[in-house]
Enzyme design. Sequence first.
Site, PDB file in Angstrom:
ATOM      1  N   HIS A 159       0.809  -1.169   0.011  1.00  0.00           N
ATOM      2  CA  HIS A 159      -0.007  -0.062  -0.063  1.00  0.00           C
ATOM      3  C   HIS A 159       0.835   1.252  -0.204  1.00  0.00           C
ATOM      4  O   HIS A 159       0.426   2.256  -0.052  1.00  0.00           O
ATOM      5  CB  HIS A 159      -0.855   0.018   1.208  1.00  0.00           C
ATOM      6  CG  HIS A 159      -1.905  -1.043   1.204  1.00  0.00           C
ATOM      7  ND1 HIS A 159      -2.880  -1.245   0.124  1.00  0.00           N
ATOM      8  CD2 HIS A 159      -2.396  -1.969   2.093  1.00  0.00           C
ATOM      9  CE1 HIS A 159      -3.812  -2.328   0.526  1.00  0.00           C
ATOM     10  NE2 HIS A 159      -3.285  -2.824   1.216  1.00  0.00           N
ATOM     11  N   ASP A 195      -2.246 -10.524  -2.958  1.00  0.00           N
ATOM     12  CA  ASP A 195      -3.017  -9.870  -1.387  1.00  0.00           C
ATOM     13  C   ASP A 195      -4.633  -9.839  -1.769  1.00  0.00           C
ATOM     14  O   ASP A 195      -4.881  -9.401  -2.968  1.00  0.00           O
ATOM     15  CB  ASP A 195      -2.184  -8.844  -0.987  1.00  0.00           C
ATOM     16  CG  ASP A 195      -2.726  -8.164   0.446  1.00  0.00           C
ATOM     17  OD1 ASP A 195      -1.958  -8.823   1.359  1.00  0.00           O
ATOM     18  OD2 ASP A 195      -3.763  -7.631   0.704  1.00  0.00           O
ATOM     19  N   HIS A 197      -6.001  -7.146  -0.720  1.00  0.00           N
ATOM     20  CA  HIS A 197      -6.142  -5.742  -1.013  1.00  0.00           C
ATOM     21  C   HIS A 197      -5.575  -5.309  -2.408  1.00  0.00           C
ATOM     22  O   HIS A 197      -4.356  -5.965  -2.499  1.00  0.00           O
ATOM     23  CB  HIS A 197      -5.789  -4.965   0.099  1.00  0.00           C
ATOM     24  CG  HIS A 197      -6.478  -5.575   1.447  1.00  0.00           C
ATOM     25  ND1 HIS A 197      -6.011  -6.299   2.270  1.00  0.00           N
ATOM     26  CD2 HIS A 197      -7.674  -5.136   1.927  1.00  0.00           C
ATOM     27  CE1 HIS A 197      -6.954  -6.543   3.332  1.00  0.00           C
ATOM     28  NE2 HIS A 197      -7.888  -5.865   3.209  1.00  0.00           N
ATOM     29  N   ASP A 284      -4.211 -13.047   2.854  1.00  0.00           N
ATOM     30  CA  ASP A 284      -5.465 -12.636   3.445  1.00  0.00           C
ATOM     31  C   ASP A 284      -6.728 -12.853   2.797  1.00  0.00           C
ATOM     32  O   ASP A 284      -7.750 -12.469   2.810  1.00  0.00           O
ATOM     33  CB  ASP A 284      -5.482 -11.065   3.908  1.00  0.00           C
ATOM     34  CG  ASP A 284      -4.792 -10.195   3.035  1.00  0.00           C
ATOM     35  OD1 ASP A 284      -4.421 -10.683   1.643  1.00  0.00           O
ATOM     36  OD2 ASP A 284      -4.498  -9.008   3.240  1.00  0.00           O
TER      37      ASP A 284
HETATM   38  C1  SP5 Z   1      -1.160  -5.245   3.645  1.00  0.00           C
HETATM   39  C2  SP5 Z   1      -2.638  -5.272   4.084  1.00  0.00           C
HETATM   40  O1  SP5 Z   1      -3.097  -6.251   3.884  1.00  0.00           O
HETATM   41  N1  SP5 Z   1      -3.353  -4.239   4.532  1.00  0.00           N
HETATM   42  C3  SP5 Z   1      -4.694  -4.082   4.782  1.00  0.00           C
HETATM   43  C4  SP5 Z   1      -5.052  -2.842   5.341  1.00  0.00           C
HETATM   44  C5  SP5 Z   1      -6.479  -2.810   5.688  1.00  0.00           C
HETATM   45  N2  SP5 Z   1      -6.780  -1.889   6.646  1.00  0.00           N
HETATM   46  C6  SP5 Z   1      -8.156  -1.346   6.787  1.00  0.00           C
HETATM   47  C7  SP5 Z   1      -9.204  -2.521   6.734  1.00  0.00           C
HETATM   48  C8  SP5 Z   1     -10.517  -2.240   6.742  1.00  0.00           C
HETATM   49  C9  SP5 Z   1     -11.508  -3.212   6.453  1.00  0.00           C
HETATM   50  N3  SP5 Z   1     -12.722  -3.156   6.403  1.00  0.00           N
HETATM   51  C10 SP5 Z   1     -13.649  -4.188   7.118  1.00  0.00           C
HETATM   52  C11 SP5 Z   1     -14.135  -5.269   6.371  1.00  0.00           C
HETATM   53  C12 SP5 Z   1     -14.623  -6.345   7.068  1.00  0.00           C
HETATM   54  N4  SP5 Z   1     -15.082  -7.293   6.443  1.00  0.00           N
HETATM   55 ZN    ZN Z   2      -3.965  -7.333   2.468  1.00  0.00          ZN
END
Ligand code: SP5
Ligand code: ZN
Length: 341
Positions: A159, A195, A197, A284
């Site tokens: 990120h 990943d 995300h 993840d």
């Molecule tokens: C590296 C990495 O995997 N970073 C991920 C960062 C996520 N941070 C914010 C997460 C917000 C998630 N929203 C909740 C959804 C629940 N289903």
């Molecule tokens: Zn992630």
Amino acid sequence: MKAVYTPLHARHEGGFELYRGQLVPTFETPDRAEFIRAALAAAGHELVQPREIPESRLLGVHDAEFVEFLRGAYARWHSEGRQGHVIPSGFPARGLRRDRRPRGISGSLGYYAFDASTPIVAGTWDAVLAAARSAMTAAAIVSEGEPAAYALCRPPGHHAARSTYGGYCYLNNAALAAQYLLDEGRRRVAVIDVDYHHGNGTQEIFWERDDVLFVSLHGDPETEYPWFLGYADERGAGRGEGHTLNLPLPAGTGWDEYQAALDTALDSIRRYAPEALVVSLGVDTFVADPISSFKLEGRHYPLIGALLADLGLPTVLVQEGGYAVAEIGSNVAGVLGAFAD
Ligand code: SP5
Ligand code: ZN
């Protein structure tokens, strides 16, 4: 395969993140790395220390003032009279100036960060630098002729962009590995980001370049973090036009749909014909992950490893996310074991 690990990761510990209206202990914890280390050691992978790679190598990917800001942010926060956790609380959204960096620590934090889930604690910089060196060490090992190497990076990196941090990431370990491979003579490198995300930082870093292909499979930003990048219509710009490929998938995606998207990603890499591969390896995507919504199971990770290995490329695998701590080790070891076979 060689797995680069250092206990320095544990200096980044004890932070809080803003999650659904509450300050909660961050999901990105030291035990993640320790479970991975234990699983890799048990599976017979060789653990090696990161090398003392010069910090000047960071500047191939990151802005110098940003790097100095990260290094000094914790000390400044406390010397300017603030207590507790270093977390930004205001950001330059539409209509606000983003062409100048405010002098004070709070304005500087909002200028460089893009979320409130990425705390800076006393040991953060030590861990961040060690993770960056781990990724570049894995790249050096591959540059020197090993077919593959893995970097157990913590904190993660995908990120983080040229001069922004967020999403538990400070410096972009995978981008540093890709740049290292290029600097050591590879002419084209592909980065595949699996990943959950979107790897917004990696995408931004290589957006206008044609020497790096960036391909990402991830939760659809319409509902999933990081929300503001990762859509299918983002394809790169200038010389980089056509060198970014985003494959957003709906929450709830299981193996069959995932594998179809992975096939598309691998086809695009084959067409690009790179001389090396970097894998942003988040796990993840696992069904039991506490912050994500795909439904991959443990048995699917060796399948991913085998499909990546089928590309037949010198490969650097870089650890990204994965927050189901009990299974993180076996899931990562599943990818690496099948890749090495
Ligand atoms: C590296 C990495 O995997 N970073 C991920 C960062 C996520 N941070 C914010 C997460 C917000 C998630 N929203 C909740 C959804 C629940 N289903
Ligand atoms: Zn992630």
